[in-house]
Scaffold this motif. Structure first.
Motif, PDB file in Angstrom:
ATOM      1  N   GLY A  70       0.791  -1.217   0.000  1.00 21.37           N
ATOM      2  CA  GLY A  70       0.000   0.000   0.000  1.00 21.37           C
ATOM      3  C   GLY A  70       0.823   1.267   0.000  1.00 21.37           C
ATOM      4  N   GLY A  71       2.151   1.141   0.103  1.00 20.88           N
ATOM      5  CA  GLY A  71       3.018   2.301  -0.056  1.00 20.88           C
ATOM      6  C   GLY A  71       3.628   2.874   1.201  1.00 20.88           C
ATOM      7  N   GLU A  72       3.012   2.637   2.392  1.00 13.71           N
ATOM      8  CA  GLU A  72       3.571   3.173   3.624  1.00 13.71           C
ATOM      9  C   GLU A  72       3.203   2.286   4.802  1.00 13.71           C
ATOM     10  N   LEU A  73       4.078   2.294   5.833  1.00 10.98           N
ATOM     11  CA  LEU A  73       3.778   1.569   7.059  1.00 10.98           C
ATOM     12  C   LEU A  73       2.792   2.367   7.891  1.00 10.98           C
ATOM     13  N   LYS A  74       1.789   1.694   8.428  1.00 12.07           N
ATOM     14  CA  LYS A  74       0.801   2.331   9.295  1.00 12.07           C
ATOM     15  C   LYS A  74       1.226   2.140  10.752  1.00 12.07           C
ATOM     16  N   ASN A  75       1.755   3.187  11.363  1.00 12.40           N
ATOM     17  CA  ASN A  75       2.157   3.145  12.768  1.00 12.40           C
ATOM     18  C   ASN A  75       1.028   3.735  13.604  1.00 12.40           C
ATOM     19  N   LEU A  76       0.377   2.924  14.444  1.00 14.95           N
ATOM     20  CA  LEU A  76      -0.783   3.374  15.206  1.00 14.95           C
ATOM     21  C   LEU A  76      -0.433   3.892  16.592  1.00 14.95           C
ATOM     22  N   PHE A  77       0.860   3.934  16.937  1.00 16.46           N
ATOM     23  CA  PHE A  77       1.242   4.414  18.256  1.00 16.46           C
ATOM     24  C   PHE A  77       1.059   5.924  18.358  1.00 16.46           C
ATOM     25  N   VAL A  78       0.499   6.367  19.489  1.00 14.17           N
ATOM     26  CA  VAL A  78       0.291   7.784  19.752  1.00 14.17           C
ATOM     27  C   VAL A  78       1.363   8.248  20.731  1.00 14.17           C
ATOM     28  N   THR A  79       2.118   9.275  20.357  1.00 19.06           N
ATOM     29  CA  THR A  79       3.217   9.751  21.198  1.00 19.06           C
ATOM     30  C   THR A  79       2.891  11.039  21.937  1.00 19.06           C
ATOM     31  N   ASP A  80       1.908  11.801  21.469  1.00 21.50           N
ATOM     32  CA  ASP A  80       1.532  13.041  22.124  1.00 21.50           C
ATOM     33  C   ASP A  80       0.776  12.740  23.419  1.00 21.50           C
ATOM     34  N   ALA A  81       1.302  13.212  24.545  1.00 22.91           N
ATOM     35  CA  ALA A  81       0.748  12.868  25.858  1.00 22.91           C
ATOM     36  C   ALA A  81      -0.702  13.323  26.008  1.00 22.91           C
ATOM     37  N   ALA A  82      -1.008  14.548  25.577  1.00 20.72           N
ATOM     38  CA  ALA A  82      -2.372  15.064  25.721  1.00 20.72           C
ATOM     39  C   ALA A  82      -3.351  14.277  24.869  1.00 20.72           C
TER      40      ALA A  82
END
Length: 358
Positions: A30-42
């Motif tokens: 599909g062209g890109e890796l889907k990274n579902l991790f959220v790094t923004d604390a808020a």
């Protein structure tokens, strides 16, 4: 191996180019890796507060959650809803993009509080705070270990690696459709498999000791948080697209890969070469190539050779069945070096002893 022999074994005659990213490695599905991790604390806190359900995953579903979270199932960004599920089951394609996809990925649940539409949204909130506790490197991490602008041949297995396996995947590096300088990624599944298979943690220990013993720079090692479905040809497609996301260009397809027995007749449900033929048929669309697994045997006269060479030359083939091997493990009998690596045998014996004493 000559051109005629290569054709008979199902090898392509020349290497085809692969679509690559800026690092020179094959593009993900599909062209890109889907990274579902959220790094923004808020944002993490907002998402956690918005979640309506808490679910304890089965071991099998936990593997799916991890692969979704790290991008192993790219281009998916969550569990499939009904429309996507139906399209993959019926047509083996994602409905919007029309991309090939082997098997559906859904969240198992008998919770009546979860309504239609919740699963797809909730899945994108799967791992909001910490990385899953897992020995498995993410697709992005594995890609960083692979050489750019080189073919990467992947070997999938769900059992300990023995001598014949090693012969198989090292020979695959010299297949006619694999370019010089290629590496092999040994990428075993470490999730649940069949009930009578060796437990995942024991398999993991056998791979770790063998990696340390071999020290072969042409062999890379990583582990996949995947639960086997034993779905034959379609599962071969699923394995290929996942390994494409991990940076692999070539996939070794075993005979009767992910095969199962009929519950009615007890016979093999799929044909011996169904998975190989199916994978080869769809490989161009996936932007990958297949390498059929070599049929290697051990002979008294010449060590490991292909079965056709052994037959043609009248060599004496040595055999040891899986049942006999397990009996020898339990009894403490000497296991021949041509069959299994001593480091692997040591781990399996320790596990067998611990299980019998438990």
């Amino acid at each position: 191996m000559g051109a005629a022999q290569a054709a008979r074994r199902g090898f392509a005659s020349a290497a085809a180019p692969f679509a690559t990213d800026s690092t020179g490695r094959i593009l993900p599905h599909g062209g890109e890796l889907k990274n579902l991790f959220v790094t923004d604390a808020a944002l993490k806190q907002d998402l956690i507060a918005s979640c309506k359900h808490q679910k304890e995953c089965s071991d099998r579903n936990a593997c799916d959650v991890e692969l979704l979270s790290v991008g192993g199932f790219s281009p998916l960004s969550g569990f499939m809803n009904q429309d996507v599920y139906d399209n993959v089951v019926q047509h083996m394609r994602l409905p919007t993009s029309n991309l090939i996809f082997g098997l559906p990925v859904v969240l198992d649940s008998d919770d009546s509080a979860i309504k239609e539409g919740d699963r797809e949204r909730d899945a994108s909130f799967a791992h909001l705070t910490t990385h899953p506790v897992s020995p498995c490197a993410t697709p992005a991490e594995v890609r960083e270990t692979l050489p750019p602008h080189q073919d990467v041949v992947v070997f999938q297995c769900r059992n300990p690696v023995h001598r014949a396996h090693y012969e198989l995947f090292t020979r695959a590096l010299h297949a006619p459709n694999v370019r010089s300088g290629a590496v092999c990624l040994v990428h075993p599944t470490c999730g649940p498999t069949q009930d009578d298979d060796i437990p995942g943690i024991v398999r993991f220990h056998t791979y770790e000791v063998l990696k340390a013993e071999l020290q072969n720079p042409a062999i890379k090692w990583a582990y996949l948080p995947y639960s086997m479905h034993m779905a034959g040809p379609r599962e071969a497609i699923q394995h290929m697209l996942i390994r494409k996301n991990y940076g692999c260009t070539h996939f070794i397809v075993g005979r009767d890969m992910a095969g199962s027995k009929s519950s009615l007749s007890g016979e093999d449900f799929y044909g011996l070469y169904d998975a190989q033929n199916f994978a080869k048929e769809h490989a161009p669309e996936l932007g990958m190539q297949t390498v059929p697994s070599a049929d290697v045997v051990y002979t008294q006269e010449q060590g490991y050779v292909t079965a056709d060479v052994a037959k043609k030359s009248g060599l004496s083939v040595q055999k040891l069945s899986g049942t006999k091997f397990r009996q020898m493990l339990r009894s403490g009998a000497d296991i021949p070096e041509w069959f299994a690596f001593s480091s692997v045998v040591k781990v399996l014996r320790e596990h067998t002893k611990a299980s019998s004493e438990a």
